[in-house]
Design a protein around this motif. Structure first.
Motif, PDB file in Angstrom:
ATOM      1  N   VAL A   1       2.335   7.529  -7.594  1.00 41.69           N
ATOM      2  CA  VAL A   1       1.141   7.849  -6.808  1.00 41.69           C
ATOM      3  C   VAL A   1       1.095   9.331  -6.467  1.00 41.69           C
ATOM      4  O   VAL A   1       0.047   9.970  -6.556  1.00 41.69           O
ATOM      5  CB  VAL A   1       1.085   7.002  -5.516  1.00 41.69           C
ATOM      6  CG1 VAL A   1       0.063   7.551  -4.546  1.00 41.69           C
ATOM      7  CG2 VAL A   1       0.778   5.553  -5.852  1.00 41.69           C
ATOM      8  N   ASN A   2       2.226   9.895  -6.098  1.00 42.84           N
ATOM      9  CA  ASN A   2       2.240  11.263  -5.590  1.00 42.84           C
ATOM     10  C   ASN A   2       2.450  12.351  -6.631  1.00 42.84           C
ATOM     11  O   ASN A   2       2.053  13.489  -6.418  1.00 42.84           O
ATOM     12  CB  ASN A   2       3.295  11.403  -4.492  1.00 42.84           C
ATOM     13  CG  ASN A   2       2.883  10.653  -3.253  1.00 42.84           C
ATOM     14  OD1 ASN A   2       1.817  10.894  -2.709  1.00 42.84           O
ATOM     15  ND2 ASN A   2       3.705   9.716  -2.820  1.00 42.84           N
TER      16      ASN A   2
ATOM     17  N   GLY B   1      -0.034   5.340  -0.185  1.00 49.11           N
ATOM     18  CA  GLY B   1      -1.069   6.358  -0.284  1.00 49.11           C
ATOM     19  C   GLY B   1      -2.423   5.735  -0.511  1.00 49.11           C
ATOM     20  O   GLY B   1      -2.837   4.836   0.220  1.00 49.11           O
ATOM     21  N   TYR B   2      -3.098   6.160  -1.539  1.00 52.61           N
ATOM     22  CA  TYR B   2      -4.438   5.668  -1.838  1.00 52.61           C
ATOM     23  C   TYR B   2      -4.438   4.423  -2.726  1.00 52.61           C
ATOM     24  O   TYR B   2      -5.496   3.871  -3.024  1.00 52.61           O
ATOM     25  CB  TYR B   2      -5.265   6.771  -2.519  1.00 52.61           C
ATOM     26  CG  TYR B   2      -4.745   7.157  -3.881  1.00 52.61           C
ATOM     27  CD1 TYR B   2      -5.235   6.536  -5.023  1.00 52.61           C
ATOM     28  CD2 TYR B   2      -3.759   8.121  -4.023  1.00 52.61           C
ATOM     29  CE1 TYR B   2      -4.754   6.864  -6.276  1.00 52.61           C
ATOM     30  CE2 TYR B   2      -3.280   8.464  -5.276  1.00 52.61           C
ATOM     31  CZ  TYR B   2      -3.779   7.839  -6.392  1.00 52.61           C
ATOM     32  OH  TYR B   2      -3.302   8.168  -7.632  1.00 52.61           O
ATOM     33  N   ARG B   3      -3.254   3.956  -3.166  1.00 55.78           N
ATOM     34  CA  ARG B   3      -3.181   2.821  -4.086  1.00 55.78           C
ATOM     35  C   ARG B   3      -2.602   1.593  -3.400  1.00 55.78           C
ATOM     36  O   ARG B   3      -1.714   1.694  -2.563  1.00 55.78           O
ATOM     37  CB  ARG B   3      -2.270   3.137  -5.284  1.00 55.78           C
ATOM     38  CG  ARG B   3      -2.682   4.242  -6.198  1.00 55.78           C
ATOM     39  CD  ARG B   3      -3.936   3.969  -6.997  1.00 55.78           C
ATOM     40  NE  ARG B   3      -3.932   2.817  -7.855  1.00 55.78           N
ATOM     41  CZ  ARG B   3      -3.645   2.841  -9.147  1.00 55.78           C
ATOM     42  NH1 ARG B   3      -3.270   3.950  -9.729  1.00 55.78           N
ATOM     43  NH2 ARG B   3      -3.726   1.745  -9.857  1.00 55.78           N
ATOM     44  N   THR B   4      -3.103   0.461  -3.783  1.00 62.40           N
ATOM     45  CA  THR B   4      -2.521  -0.812  -3.375  1.00 62.40           C
ATOM     46  C   THR B   4      -1.913  -1.446  -4.619  1.00 62.40           C
ATOM     47  O   THR B   4      -2.608  -1.656  -5.618  1.00 62.40           O
ATOM     48  CB  THR B   4      -3.591  -1.750  -2.777  1.00 62.40           C
ATOM     49  OG1 THR B   4      -4.148  -1.119  -1.618  1.00 62.40           O
ATOM     50  CG2 THR B   4      -2.971  -3.079  -2.372  1.00 62.40           C
TER      51      THR B   4
ATOM     52  N   ARG C   1       0.837  -1.203   0.000  1.00 59.96           N
ATOM     53  CA  ARG C   1       0.000   0.000   0.000  1.00 59.96           C
ATOM     54  C   ARG C   1       0.870   1.250   0.000  1.00 59.96           C
ATOM     55  O   ARG C   1       1.774   1.402   0.818  1.00 59.96           O
ATOM     56  CB  ARG C   1      -0.894  -0.001   1.232  1.00 59.96           C
ATOM     57  CG  ARG C   1      -1.851   1.148   1.250  1.00 59.96           C
ATOM     58  CD  ARG C   1      -3.275   0.616   1.291  1.00 59.96           C
ATOM     59  NE  ARG C   1      -4.205   1.732   1.345  1.00 59.96           N
ATOM     60  CZ  ARG C   1      -5.026   2.021   0.361  1.00 59.96           C
ATOM     61  NH1 ARG C   1      -5.047   1.291  -0.717  1.00 59.96           N
ATOM     62  NH2 ARG C   1      -5.844   3.025   0.456  1.00 59.96           N
TER      63      ARG C   1
END
Length: 109
Positions: free
Chosen positions: A59-60, A5-8, A3
């Protein structure tokens, strides 16, 4: 799974399919790692860190902060090499921190 942030991100073995140490895809949320025994443990650990850093940037920032792919790879390689060295040379501090993190009770909603 890993995992960030908001993603797995799923972690997949790419050894049978590709001739590279690792890969990272934002679209499929997959980190590919060569789990074969072709590589020594140091190289394997560095590759895992390298691909996790790619995932973090994806992700970021969507990696838009980089001028081009060569710059992105250069930054990720330098960070993964240095982080791997710091962990390898200072295992006690990292072990202590991981143990402390496990002691923190999870927040309840």
């Amino acid at each position: 799974a890993f995992r960030i942030g908001y993603r797995t991100f799923a972690i997949r073995d790419i050894a049978p399919y590709r001739d590279e140490l690792g890969s990272c895809s934002r679209l499929s949320a997959t980190i590919g790692i060569d789990f074969s025994d072709r590589h020594d443990p140091e190289e394997f650990a560095n590759t895992v860190l390298h691909e996790i850093l790619h995932a973090m940037f994806k992700v970021n920032t969507d990696e838009g902060a980089f001028v081009n792919a060569e710059m992105r790879e250069n930054v990720v390689s330098r960070l993964s090499n240095t982080l791997h060295e710091a962990i390898r040379e200072n295992p006690d501090i990292f072990q202590w921190r991981f143990e402390e993190m496990r002691r923190v009770p999870e927040a309840t909603s």
